[in-house]
Write a protein that holds these residues in place. Structure first.
Motif, PDB file in Angstrom:
ATOM      1  N   VAL A 173       4.889  15.203  11.221  1.00  0.00           N
ATOM      2  CA  VAL A 173       5.806  15.051  12.349  1.00  0.00           C
ATOM      3  C   VAL A 173       5.931  16.396  13.043  1.00  0.00           C
ATOM      4  N   ALA A 174       5.630  16.408  14.347  1.00  0.00           N
ATOM      5  CA  ALA A 174       5.690  17.635  15.142  1.00  0.00           C
ATOM      6  C   ALA A 174       4.875  18.751  14.495  1.00  0.00           C
ATOM      7  N   GLY A 175       3.732  18.369  13.931  1.00  0.00           N
ATOM      8  CA  GLY A 175       2.853  19.350  13.318  1.00  0.00           C
ATOM      9  C   GLY A 175       3.241  19.794  11.935  1.00  0.00           C
ATOM     10  N   VAL A 176       4.345  19.242  11.401  1.00  0.00           N
ATOM     11  CA  VAL A 176       4.809  19.618  10.065  1.00  0.00           C
ATOM     12  C   VAL A 176       4.396  18.539   9.068  1.00  0.00           C
ATOM     13  N   ALA A 177       3.641  18.933   8.046  1.00  0.00           N
ATOM     14  CA  ALA A 177       3.171  17.975   7.057  1.00  0.00           C
ATOM     15  C   ALA A 177       4.182  17.835   5.920  1.00  0.00           C
ATOM     16  N   PHE A 178       4.247  16.644   5.352  1.00  0.00           N
ATOM     17  CA  PHE A 178       5.119  16.372   4.207  1.00  0.00           C
ATOM     18  C   PHE A 178       4.332  16.542   2.917  1.00  0.00           C
ATOM     19  N   ASP A 179       5.025  16.926   1.852  1.00  0.00           N
ATOM     20  CA  ASP A 179       4.350  17.002   0.566  1.00  0.00           C
ATOM     21  C   ASP A 179       4.355  15.622  -0.087  1.00  0.00           C
ATOM     22  N   GLY A 180       3.901  15.559  -1.327  1.00  0.00           N
ATOM     23  CA  GLY A 180       3.775  14.266  -1.997  1.00  0.00           C
ATOM     24  C   GLY A 180       5.080  13.602  -2.347  1.00  0.00           C
ATOM     25  N   ASP A 181       6.208  14.308  -2.167  1.00  0.00           N
ATOM     26  CA  ASP A 181       7.507  13.702  -2.469  1.00  0.00           C
ATOM     27  C   ASP A 181       7.987  12.770  -1.360  1.00  0.00           C
ATOM     28  N   VAL A 182       7.324  12.785  -0.207  1.00  0.00           N
ATOM     29  CA  VAL A 182       7.656  11.894   0.906  1.00  0.00           C
ATOM     30  C   VAL A 182       6.390  11.143   1.294  1.00  0.00           C
ATOM     31  N   PHE A 183       6.448   9.805   1.220  1.00  0.00           N
ATOM     32  CA  PHE A 183       5.244   9.041   1.516  1.00  0.00           C
ATOM     33  C   PHE A 183       5.623   7.659   2.051  1.00  0.00           C
ATOM     34  N   ARG A 184       4.619   6.922   2.483  1.00  0.00           N
ATOM     35  CA  ARG A 184       4.819   5.587   3.052  1.00  0.00           C
ATOM     36  C   ARG A 184       4.606   4.508   2.000  1.00  0.00           C
ATOM     37  N   LEU A 185       5.359   3.433   2.135  1.00  0.00           N
ATOM     38  CA  LEU A 185       5.131   2.207   1.370  1.00  0.00           C
ATOM     39  C   LEU A 185       5.024   1.081   2.383  1.00  0.00           C
ATOM     40  N   ILE A 186       3.835   0.512   2.512  1.00  0.00           N
ATOM     41  CA  ILE A 186       3.576  -0.566   3.472  1.00  0.00           C
ATOM     42  C   ILE A 186       3.613  -1.888   2.721  1.00  0.00           C
ATOM     43  N   VAL A 187       4.488  -2.794   3.145  1.00  0.00           N
ATOM     44  CA  VAL A 187       4.671  -4.069   2.457  1.00  0.00           C
ATOM     45  C   VAL A 187       4.264  -5.207   3.384  1.00  0.00           C
ATOM     46  N   GLN A 188       3.353  -6.032   2.932  1.00  0.00           N
ATOM     47  CA  GLN A 188       2.878  -7.145   3.751  1.00  0.00           C
ATOM     48  C   GLN A 188       3.908  -8.277   3.796  1.00  0.00           C
ATOM     49  N   PRO A 189       3.924  -9.046   4.889  1.00  0.00           N
ATOM     50  CA  PRO A 189       4.873 -10.158   5.010  1.00  0.00           C
ATOM     51  C   PRO A 189       4.756 -11.118   3.827  1.00  0.00           C
ATOM     52  N   GLY A 190       5.906 -11.565   3.325  1.00  0.00           N
ATOM     53  CA  GLY A 190       5.927 -12.515   2.220  1.00  0.00           C
ATOM     54  C   GLY A 190       5.975 -11.869   0.848  1.00  0.00           C
ATOM     55  N   PHE A 191       5.720 -10.557   0.776  1.00  0.00           N
ATOM     56  CA  PHE A 191       5.805  -9.884  -0.518  1.00  0.00           C
ATOM     57  C   PHE A 191       7.151  -9.190  -0.628  1.00  0.00           C
ATOM     58  N   ASP A 192       7.752  -9.274  -1.799  1.00  0.00           N
ATOM     59  CA  ASP A 192       9.085  -8.721  -2.041  1.00  0.00           C
ATOM     60  C   ASP A 192       9.047  -7.196  -1.950  1.00  0.00           C
ATOM     61  N   ALA A 193       9.746  -6.642  -0.972  1.00  0.00           N
ATOM     62  CA  ALA A 193       9.763  -5.185  -0.803  1.00  0.00           C
ATOM     63  C   ALA A 193      10.385  -4.499  -2.010  1.00  0.00           C
ATOM     64  N   GLU A 235       0.841  -1.197   0.000  1.00  0.00           N
ATOM     65  CA  GLU A 235       0.000   0.000   0.000  1.00  0.00           C
ATOM     66  C   GLU A 235       0.875   1.246   0.000  1.00  0.00           C
ATOM     67  N   ILE A 236       0.457   2.249  -0.752  1.00  0.00           N
ATOM     68  CA  ILE A 236       1.104   3.553  -0.760  1.00  0.00           C
ATOM     69  C   ILE A 236       0.166   4.525  -0.063  1.00  0.00           C
ATOM     70  N   ARG A 237       0.688   5.248   0.926  1.00  0.00           N
ATOM     71  CA  ARG A 237      -0.134   6.219   1.630  1.00  0.00           C
ATOM     72  C   ARG A 237       0.709   7.436   2.010  1.00  0.00           C
ATOM     73  N   ARG A 238       0.052   8.524   2.317  1.00  0.00           N
ATOM     74  CA  ARG A 238       0.762   9.734   2.700  1.00  0.00           C
ATOM     75  C   ARG A 238       1.453   9.529   4.047  1.00  0.00           C
ATOM     76  N   LYS A 239       2.585  10.178   4.224  1.00  0.00           N
ATOM     77  CA  LYS A 239       3.317  10.109   5.488  1.00  0.00           C
ATOM     78  C   LYS A 239       2.672  11.046   6.496  1.00  0.00           C
ATOM     79  N   GLU A 240       2.544  10.560   7.709  1.00  0.00           N
ATOM     80  CA  GLU A 240       1.910  11.331   8.752  1.00  0.00           C
ATOM     81  C   GLU A 240       2.765  12.553   9.114  1.00  0.00           C
TER      82      GLU A 240
END
Length: 204
Positions: A161-181, A154-159
């Protein structure tokens, strides 16, 4: 600006340790190369260690991108299919020295509104979709599903930090167990090529 990576970029997290965890792996993707005069991606694990990198020099090919580990070893090479009308890419293991690609990825094309973005097949078996990608990459809200409709990444926006929001150039990639990161990161790269608002930065 909030700190994106807490540790030194030269420290590394082995790829095997990401794929073997029993819990989902949370990676932070930064749409920036750590090298001067390069564009690309830098990816950190949950501890702030460098996991993956993409460094594209200005003279690099417009049709080939290499995903590397922290030490610069090629993991996957993404190459655009020649004479392709729609976005059609091949994924090779390593530095693409293998004669045949491992996967093919096509952009979903439809005249009707659709949440489908792209799909992946085993090379040479175009009729059998093994992974589908749905959602909105521009909003950093999309997911990868296997052929049994199980979410594997899953790709999602990064939360903020200390009230400072990140733009779209920084985001999360959530990888489930067993799937190649690493394979999940190739999906990110391809979505950037297909849908990224600043796609020319990575190609030029």
């Amino acid at each position: 600006m909030a700190k994106i990576y807490p540790n030194s970029p030269i420290s590394s997290s082995p790829l095997a340790s990401i794929s073997a965890e029993s819990q989902p792996a949370t990676l932070t993707v930064w749409r920036k190369s750590l090298l001067f005069n390069c564009s690309g991606f830098t990816v950190f694990d949950s501890k702030g260690n460098l996991s993956f990198r993409v460094d594209n020099y200005s003279s690099a090919s417009r049709t080939e991108i290499v995903l590397m580990d922290a030490a610069g070893k090629p993991l996957y090479t993404i190459r655009r299919k020649k004479l392709s009308i729609a976005d059609h890419w091949h994924i090779f293991d390593g530095d693409a020295s293998a004669s045949r690609p491992r996967f093919s990825v096509r952009k979903h094309v439809s005249l009707l509104p659709s949440k489908e973005l792209a799909y992946m097949t085993t090379y040479g078996r175009e009729e059998g979709i093994i992974y589908g990608i749905e959602g909105s990459f521009s909003h950093r809200a999309c997911a990868v599903y296997d052929d049994r409709r199980r979410q594997v990444a899953e790709i999602r926006r990064k939360e903020p930090v200390a009230g400072v929001a990140f733009d779209g150039d920084v985001f999360r990639l959530i990888v489930q167990p067993g799937f190649d990161a690493g394979l999940s990161m190739t999906v990110v790269i391809l979505l950037e090529q297909m849908f990224g608002s600043r796609v020319r930065d990575l190609k030029d």
